[in-house]
Design a protein around this motif. Structure first.
Motif, PDB file in Angstrom:
ATOM      1  N   ALA A 131       7.284 -50.483  29.244  1.00 35.24           N
ATOM      2  CA  ALA A 131       6.250 -49.572  29.737  1.00 35.24           C
ATOM      3  C   ALA A 131       5.517 -48.968  28.543  1.00 35.24           C
ATOM      4  O   ALA A 131       6.098 -48.788  27.470  1.00 35.24           O
ATOM      5  N   THR A 132       4.236 -48.674  28.757  1.00 34.24           N
ATOM      6  CA  THR A 132       3.425 -48.031  27.729  1.00 34.24           C
ATOM      7  C   THR A 132       2.641 -46.876  28.340  1.00 34.24           C
ATOM      8  O   THR A 132       2.287 -46.909  29.522  1.00 34.24           O
ATOM      9  N   VAL A 133       2.371 -45.874  27.523  1.00 38.00           N
ATOM     10  CA  VAL A 133       1.461 -44.789  27.866  1.00 38.00           C
ATOM     11  C   VAL A 133       0.273 -44.938  26.929  1.00 38.00           C
ATOM     12  O   VAL A 133       0.437 -44.889  25.702  1.00 38.00           O
ATOM     13  N   VAL A 134      -0.918 -45.136  27.505  1.00 43.22           N
ATOM     14  CA  VAL A 134      -2.122 -45.399  26.715  1.00 43.22           C
ATOM     15  C   VAL A 134      -3.154 -44.320  27.026  1.00 43.22           C
ATOM     16  O   VAL A 134      -3.374 -43.980  28.194  1.00 43.22           O
ATOM     17  N   ASP A 135      -3.796 -43.790  25.976  1.00 42.45           N
ATOM     18  CA  ASP A 135      -4.806 -42.748  26.185  1.00 42.45           C
ATOM     19  C   ASP A 135      -6.152 -43.361  26.575  1.00 42.45           C
ATOM     20  O   ASP A 135      -6.295 -44.597  26.654  1.00 42.45           O
ATOM     21  N   SER A 136      -7.128 -42.510  26.810  1.00 47.10           N
ATOM     22  CA  SER A 136      -8.435 -42.977  27.296  1.00 47.10           C
ATOM     23  C   SER A 136      -9.196 -43.800  26.273  1.00 47.10           C
ATOM     24  O   SER A 136     -10.152 -44.496  26.628  1.00 47.10           O
ATOM     25  N   THR A 137      -8.781 -43.767  24.997  1.00 43.72           N
ATOM     26  CA  THR A 137      -9.446 -44.584  23.979  1.00 43.72           C
ATOM     27  C   THR A 137      -8.736 -45.910  23.750  1.00 43.72           C
ATOM     28  O   THR A 137      -9.135 -46.690  22.898  1.00 43.72           O
ATOM     29  N   GLY A 138      -7.641 -46.138  24.516  1.00 42.45           N
ATOM     30  CA  GLY A 138      -6.907 -47.394  24.396  1.00 42.45           C
ATOM     31  C   GLY A 138      -5.764 -47.361  23.398  1.00 42.45           C
ATOM     32  O   GLY A 138      -5.137 -48.386  23.134  1.00 42.45           O
ATOM     33  N   ARG A 139      -5.465 -46.189  22.833  1.00 44.76           N
ATOM     34  CA  ARG A 139      -4.367 -46.081  21.869  1.00 44.76           C
ATOM     35  C   ARG A 139      -3.045 -45.814  22.590  1.00 44.76           C
ATOM     36  O   ARG A 139      -2.975 -44.978  23.489  1.00 44.76           O
ATOM     37  N   THR A 140      -2.019 -46.532  22.167  1.00 40.32           N
ATOM     38  CA  THR A 140      -0.692 -46.332  22.743  1.00 40.32           C
ATOM     39  C   THR A 140      -0.103 -45.040  22.200  1.00 40.32           C
ATOM     40  O   THR A 140      -0.027 -44.845  20.989  1.00 40.32           O
ATOM     41  N   ALA A 141       0.322 -44.154  23.118  1.00 39.39           N
ATOM     42  CA  ALA A 141       0.908 -42.874  22.733  1.00 39.39           C
ATOM     43  C   ALA A 141       2.435 -42.918  22.778  1.00 39.39           C
ATOM     44  O   ALA A 141       3.103 -42.188  22.053  1.00 39.39           O
ATOM     45  N   ALA A 142       2.977 -43.758  23.661  1.00 41.33           N
ATOM     46  CA  ALA A 142       4.433 -43.910  23.768  1.00 41.33           C
ATOM     47  C   ALA A 142       4.713 -45.257  24.421  1.00 41.33           C
ATOM     48  O   ALA A 142       3.874 -45.802  25.151  1.00 41.33           O
ATOM     49  N   GLN A 143       5.891 -45.770  24.137  1.00 40.87           N
ATOM     50  CA  GLN A 143       6.300 -47.037  24.745  1.00 40.87           C
ATOM     51  C   GLN A 143       7.800 -47.006  24.975  1.00 40.87           C
ATOM     52  O   GLN A 143       8.517 -46.231  24.349  1.00 40.87           O
ATOM     53  N   ALA A 144       8.244 -47.845  25.901  1.00 38.67           N
ATOM     54  CA  ALA A 144       9.676 -47.892  26.202  1.00 38.67           C
ATOM     55  C   ALA A 144      10.062 -49.274  26.675  1.00 38.67           C
ATOM     56  O   ALA A 144       9.232 -50.043  27.177  1.00 38.67           O
TER      57      ALA A 144
END
Length: 155
Positions: free
Chosen positions: A130-143
């Motif tokens: 799983a990934t958490v991606v911000d509105s600019t497409g940058r990954t903020a966290a992953q698991a």
């Protein structure tokens, strides 16, 4: 929705349809976790789920960023739903292992896209990322996580 009504849908919908019902509001009240953390299922197909996540200030730590425990929770939800989506019928998952990498701060009030993908759809043990991606497409966290179906709900 009452738990009884949710259980009735549980018995009649496919896993993908059930997860879709979580996103379109038919399952409102069945579980308060999604409302509490601000998640909304926006897309689901077998092996993949997408969630829009807008964390509120109540999820922030004293430093003003979203607490890592809530980030782990949304990643765990995505891992588990992706794993659940590969089955004929929805079963909640029991998390065996969850490995989280925090890459950037997550801020309240911003909307993030959380994507879960099942990479090993085993019968007894499933592995998802799983990934958490911000509105600019940058990954903020992953698991990455391994889960197993909670057979006690097979009814």
């Amino acid at each position: 929705m009452s738990v009884e009504q949710g259980l009735e849908l549980w018995k009649t919908l496919s896993a993908v349809e059930f997860i879709r019902a979580m996103g379109d509001g038919r399952m409102r009240g069945f579980s308060e976790v999604a409302d509490h953390i601000g998640q909304l299922v926006t897309a689901v197909e077998p092996g993949r789920v997408e969630i829009a996540w807008t964390p509120e200030p109540k999820l922030c730590n004293p430093a003003g960023t979203v607490h890592g425990g809530y980030i782990a929770m949304i990643l765990d939800n995505a891992v588990c739903m992706a794993a659940s989506s590969v089955a004929e019928r929805f079963l909640p998952m029991l998390t065996l292992n969850l490995n989280v990498d925090y890459l950037r701060p997550i801020m309240s009030g911003e909307t993030y896209t959380v994507t879960g993908v099942c990479v090993h759809p085993g019968r007894k043990r499933r592995v998802s990322t799983a990934t958490v991606v911000d509105s600019t497409g940058r990954t903020a966290a992953q698991a990455s996580g391994s889960v197993m179906p909670n057979e006690s709900f097979a009814g």
